[in-house]
Design a protein around this motif. Structure first.
Motif, PDB file in Angstrom:
ATOM      1  N   GLU A 107     -24.577 -27.725  11.526  1.00 41.52           N
ATOM      2  CA  GLU A 107     -23.228 -27.171  11.707  1.00 41.52           C
ATOM      3  C   GLU A 107     -23.065 -26.641  13.143  1.00 41.52           C
ATOM      4  O   GLU A 107     -22.070 -26.923  13.821  1.00 41.52           O
ATOM      5  N   ASP A 108     -24.060 -25.875  13.598  1.00 45.89           N
ATOM      6  CA  ASP A 108     -24.019 -25.368  14.974  1.00 45.89           C
ATOM      7  C   ASP A 108     -23.998 -26.528  15.966  1.00 45.89           C
ATOM      8  O   ASP A 108     -23.285 -26.509  16.972  1.00 45.89           O
ATOM      9  N   PHE A 109     -24.821 -27.531  15.687  1.00 46.22           N
ATOM     10  CA  PHE A 109     -24.915 -28.647  16.622  1.00 46.22           C
ATOM     11  C   PHE A 109     -23.568 -29.356  16.752  1.00 46.22           C
ATOM     12  O   PHE A 109     -23.112 -29.678  17.854  1.00 46.22           O
ATOM     13  N   GLU A 110     -22.915 -29.569  15.626  1.00 48.26           N
ATOM     14  CA  GLU A 110     -21.611 -30.236  15.676  1.00 48.26           C
ATOM     15  C   GLU A 110     -20.579 -29.398  16.444  1.00 48.26           C
ATOM     16  O   GLU A 110     -19.738 -29.925  17.165  1.00 48.26           O
ATOM     17  N   HIS A 111     -20.715 -28.101  16.288  1.00 48.34           N
ATOM     18  CA  HIS A 111     -19.863 -27.176  17.024  1.00 48.34           C
ATOM     19  C   HIS A 111     -20.104 -27.321  18.546  1.00 48.34           C
ATOM     20  O   HIS A 111     -19.165 -27.366  19.342  1.00 48.34           O
ATOM     21  N   VAL A 112     -21.361 -27.428  18.916  1.00 48.74           N
ATOM     22  CA  VAL A 112     -21.702 -27.607  20.343  1.00 48.74           C
ATOM     23  C   VAL A 112     -21.143 -28.945  20.842  1.00 48.74           C
ATOM     24  O   VAL A 112     -20.610 -29.028  21.959  1.00 48.74           O
ATOM     25  N   LEU A 113     -21.227 -29.979  20.005  1.00 49.06           N
ATOM     26  CA  LEU A 113     -20.685 -31.288  20.416  1.00 49.06           C
ATOM     27  C   LEU A 113     -19.182 -31.187  20.699  1.00 49.06           C
ATOM     28  O   LEU A 113     -18.681 -31.781  21.661  1.00 49.06           O
ATOM     29  N   GLU A 114     -18.483 -30.393  19.879  1.00 40.03           N
ATOM     30  CA  GLU A 114     -17.049 -30.173  20.117  1.00 40.03           C
ATOM     31  C   GLU A 114     -16.822 -29.520  21.483  1.00 40.03           C
ATOM     32  O   GLU A 114     -15.901 -29.863  22.220  1.00 40.03           O
ATOM     33  N   MET A 115     -17.677 -28.547  21.796  1.00 36.48           N
ATOM     34  CA  MET A 115     -17.566 -27.866  23.094  1.00 36.48           C
ATOM     35  C   MET A 115     -17.763 -28.874  24.234  1.00 36.48           C
ATOM     36  O   MET A 115     -17.031 -28.880  25.224  1.00 36.48           O
ATOM     37  N   VAL A 116     -18.779 -29.728  24.070  1.00 39.52           N
ATOM     38  CA  VAL A 116     -19.074 -30.714  25.117  1.00 39.52           C
ATOM     39  C   VAL A 116     -17.865 -31.641  25.291  1.00 39.52           C
ATOM     40  O   VAL A 116     -17.416 -31.895  26.420  1.00 39.52           O
ATOM     41  N   PHE A 139     -29.045 -38.280  22.023  1.00 38.17           N
ATOM     42  CA  PHE A 139     -28.089 -39.393  22.041  1.00 38.17           C
ATOM     43  C   PHE A 139     -26.689 -38.922  21.674  1.00 38.17           C
ATOM     44  O   PHE A 139     -25.706 -39.354  22.276  1.00 38.17           O
ATOM     45  N   ARG A 140     -26.603 -38.011  20.719  1.00 39.43           N
ATOM     46  CA  ARG A 140     -25.273 -37.531  20.311  1.00 39.43           C
ATOM     47  C   ARG A 140     -24.629 -36.664  21.401  1.00 39.43           C
ATOM     48  O   ARG A 140     -23.408 -36.679  21.591  1.00 39.43           O
ATOM     49  N   LEU A 141     -25.440 -35.914  22.116  1.00 43.48           N
ATOM     50  CA  LEU A 141     -24.896 -35.128  23.239  1.00 43.48           C
ATOM     51  C   LEU A 141     -24.348 -36.070  24.316  1.00 43.48           C
ATOM     52  O   LEU A 141     -23.281 -35.831  24.895  1.00 43.48           O
ATOM     53  N   LYS A 142     -25.086 -37.126  24.559  1.00 37.28           N
ATOM     54  CA  LYS A 142     -24.644 -38.120  25.554  1.00 37.28           C
ATOM     55  C   LYS A 142     -23.307 -38.722  25.125  1.00 37.28           C
ATOM     56  O   LYS A 142     -22.359 -38.814  25.917  1.00 37.28           O
ATOM     57  N   GLU A 143     -23.266 -39.112  23.866  1.00 36.38           N
ATOM     58  CA  GLU A 143     -22.049 -39.718  23.314  1.00 36.38           C
ATOM     59  C   GLU A 143     -20.839 -38.785  23.443  1.00 36.38           C
ATOM     60  O   GLU A 143     -19.717 -39.226  23.681  1.00 36.38           O
ATOM     61  N   ALA A 144     -21.092 -37.490  23.296  1.00 32.04           N
ATOM     62  CA  ALA A 144     -20.008 -36.503  23.364  1.00 32.04           C
ATOM     63  C   ALA A 144     -19.538 -36.276  24.806  1.00 32.04           C
ATOM     64  O   ALA A 144     -18.534 -35.597  25.027  1.00 32.04           O
ATOM     65  N   GLY A 145     -20.305 -36.784  25.779  1.00 32.19           N
ATOM     66  CA  GLY A 145     -19.867 -36.673  27.169  1.00 32.19           C
ATOM     67  C   GLY A 145     -20.703 -35.725  28.025  1.00 32.19           C
ATOM     68  O   GLY A 145     -20.276 -35.348  29.124  1.00 32.19           O
ATOM     69  N   LEU A 146     -21.882 -35.345  27.527  1.00 29.91           N
ATOM     70  CA  LEU A 146     -22.716 -34.438  28.327  1.00 29.91           C
ATOM     71  C   LEU A 146     -23.178 -35.132  29.615  1.00 29.91           C
ATOM     72  O   LEU A 146     -23.668 -36.254  29.571  1.00 29.91           O
ATOM     73  N   VAL A 179     -34.259 -36.561  27.027  1.00 34.23           N
ATOM     74  CA  VAL A 179     -33.016 -36.457  27.809  1.00 34.23           C
ATOM     75  C   VAL A 179     -32.872 -37.697  28.701  1.00 34.23           C
ATOM     76  O   VAL A 179     -31.818 -38.332  28.758  1.00 34.23           O
ATOM     77  N   GLY A 180     -33.958 -38.047  29.356  1.00 34.60           N
ATOM     78  CA  GLY A 180     -33.956 -39.223  30.245  1.00 34.60           C
ATOM     79  C   GLY A 180     -33.667 -40.494  29.454  1.00 34.60           C
ATOM     80  O   GLY A 180     -32.865 -41.330  29.879  1.00 34.60           O
ATOM     81  N   ASN A 181     -34.299 -40.638  28.284  1.00 38.05           N
ATOM     82  CA  ASN A 181     -34.086 -41.837  27.457  1.00 38.05           C
ATOM     83  C   ASN A 181     -32.635 -41.969  27.015  1.00 38.05           C
ATOM     84  O   ASN A 181     -32.134 -43.072  26.841  1.00 38.05           O
ATOM     85  N   ALA A 182     -31.982 -40.817  26.806  1.00 35.71           N
ATOM     86  CA  ALA A 182     -30.582 -40.844  26.357  1.00 35.71           C
ATOM     87  C   ALA A 182     -29.622 -41.047  27.536  1.00 35.71           C
ATOM     88  O   ALA A 182     -28.404 -41.007  27.358  1.00 35.71           O
ATOM     89  N   LYS A 183     -30.185 -41.223  28.732  1.00 35.28           N
ATOM     90  CA  LYS A 183     -29.383 -41.440  29.953  1.00 35.28           C
ATOM     91  C   LYS A 183     -28.506 -40.239  30.306  1.00 35.28           C
ATOM     92  O   LYS A 183     -27.404 -40.355  30.842  1.00 35.28           O
ATOM     93  N   ILE A 184     -29.016 -39.056  29.946  1.00 35.69           N
ATOM     94  CA  ILE A 184     -28.378 -37.809  30.379  1.00 35.69           C
ATOM     95  C   ILE A 184     -29.128 -37.392  31.643  1.00 35.69           C
ATOM     96  O   ILE A 184     -30.363 -37.500  31.694  1.00 35.69           O
ATOM     97  N   SER A 185     -28.407 -36.896  32.663  1.00 32.79           N
ATOM     98  CA  SER A 185     -29.098 -36.441  33.875  1.00 32.79           C
ATOM     99  C   SER A 185     -29.993 -35.254  33.558  1.00 32.79           C
ATOM    100  O   SER A 185     -29.600 -34.362  32.800  1.00 32.79           O
TER     101      SER A 185
END
Ligand code: SAM
Ligand code: DTB
Ligand code: SF4
Length: 316
Positions: A107-116, A139-146, A179-185
């Motif tokens: 639940e918290d994680f999904e909330h953070v994804l909304e913030m991102v 991967f989900r953080l990346k997808e959300a635009g991080l 983080v690197g594998n998910a292509k997030i800087s």
């Protein structure tokens, strides 16, 4: 891209005479960046205190009586208001920090994804620092635009257990790999003033240079001693040490942003100017870091005017 530099080579750079070190790092800086440009970032603590970890420097660990007031995960609207104010004040990157070992609650994680998603939609670069990640979370953080994930090594592998015992250096490296594998800087650096030696600092830079994906930004923090933490009596880090570390990081990572981070509020304008000359090209602006004070936007603007510095545009 991997950096093949050896620990000895980094040591030679780090120990070179300070003036020639600064001259060299300034040249490297000019070759990769517009040297009068600095990235302005704003930090927000989206979940504060009551952390299970024992990081010896940290006011947010539940183990130390520091007077930091714990706060559960913030409301989305409060975060977006803060991001909007940061943008209006000239920040191009917004970094959300949470006092977690890792994210256990979906639940918290999904909330953070909304913030991102929300911050990203404002045209800001979005960074977060939430503790250890799983592959799926990355991967989900990346997808959300991080844009970037901050996860500091803090110090050398050798010195690390003297500062933190509740998770290992390899835990840190595993998260950076994800983080690197998910292509997030990757944003990863350290803290000076943890009782480390010069060799520990060199060793940390070498570990960062050996990552399979190199950091896009490297925070260089000076310990902010907080009453109640094991490191409350740490002496102030010498500006010469900050400059030496920044210059070495600039030379070892020519295209990374080197961020003059915690401890800046205790530095004079002249000291900060030296850090910018040595290759620092990113700062946290705003009156607060996560829980400790951080000067003022007005003072930063004044210093930028004096030095002819302009704020970097967002990369995305
Ligand atoms: N809990 C997550 C973690 O530790 O990865 C994210 C938040 S944590 C507060 C982010 C970073 O802040 C730490 O890795 C450390 O480098 C830095 N930090 C914390 N307290 C500090 C202090 N008193 N002085 C300087 N840097 C500090
Ligand atoms: C980083 O390297 N420094 C910032 C950011 N990444 C998250 C945090 C500094 C925290 C300083 C102590 C505090 O304000 O709580
Ligand atoms: Fe928790 Fe992060 Fe502070 Fe360590 S640095 S105590 S993990 S908030």
């Amino acid at each position: 891209m991997k950096n093949n530099i050896t620990r000895e080579e980094i040591g030679e750079i780090y120990h070179s005479p300070l003036l020639s070190l600064i001259q060299r790092s300034a040249e490297v800086h000019r070759n990769s960046f517009i040297s009068g440009e600095v990235q302005v970032c704003t930090l927000l603590s989206i979940k504060t205190g009551s952390c299970s970890e024992d990081c010896g420097y940290c006011p947010q660990s539940a183990r130390y009586k520091t007077g930091v007031e714990s706060q559960k995960l913030m409301e989305l609207s409060t975060v977006l208001e803060s991001a909007s104010a940061a943008k209006a004040n000239g920040s191009t990157r917004f970094c959300m920090g949470a006092a977690w070992r890792n994210m256990k609650s979906e639940e918290d994680f999904e909330h953070v994804l909304e913030m991102v998603r929300g911050v990203s939609a404002m045209g800001l670069e979005v960074c977060s620092t939430l503790g250890m990640l799983t592959d799926d979370q990355a991967f989900r953080l990346k997808e959300a635009g991080l844009t970037a994930y901050n996860h500091n090594l803090d110090t050398s592998r050798e010195h690390y257990p003297n500062v933190i015992t509740t998770r290992t250096y390899d835990d840190r490296l595993d998260t950076l790999e994800r983080v690197g594998n998910a292509k997030i800087s990757i944003c990863s650096g350290g803290i000076l003033g943890l009782g480390e030696s010069h060799e520990d600092r060199i060793s940390m830079l070498h570990t960062l240079a050996s990552l399979s994906v190199l950091p896009e930004s490297i925070p260089v923090n000076a310990i902010v001693p907080v009453k109640g933490t094991p490191l409350e009596d740490s002496p102030r880090v010498s500006v010469w040490d900050m400059v030496r570390m920044i210059a070495t990081a600039r030379i070892v990572f020519p295209t990374a942003k080197v961020r003059l981070s915690a401890g800046r509020a205790e530095m004079s304008d002249v000291e900060q100017a030296l850090c910018f000359m040595a290759g620092a090209n990113s700062i946290f602006s705003g009156d607060k870091l996560l829980t400790t004070p951080n000067g003022s936007v007005a003072a930063d603007n004044q210093l930028f005017d004096i030095l002819g510095i302009s704020a970097m545009k967002p990369a995305n």
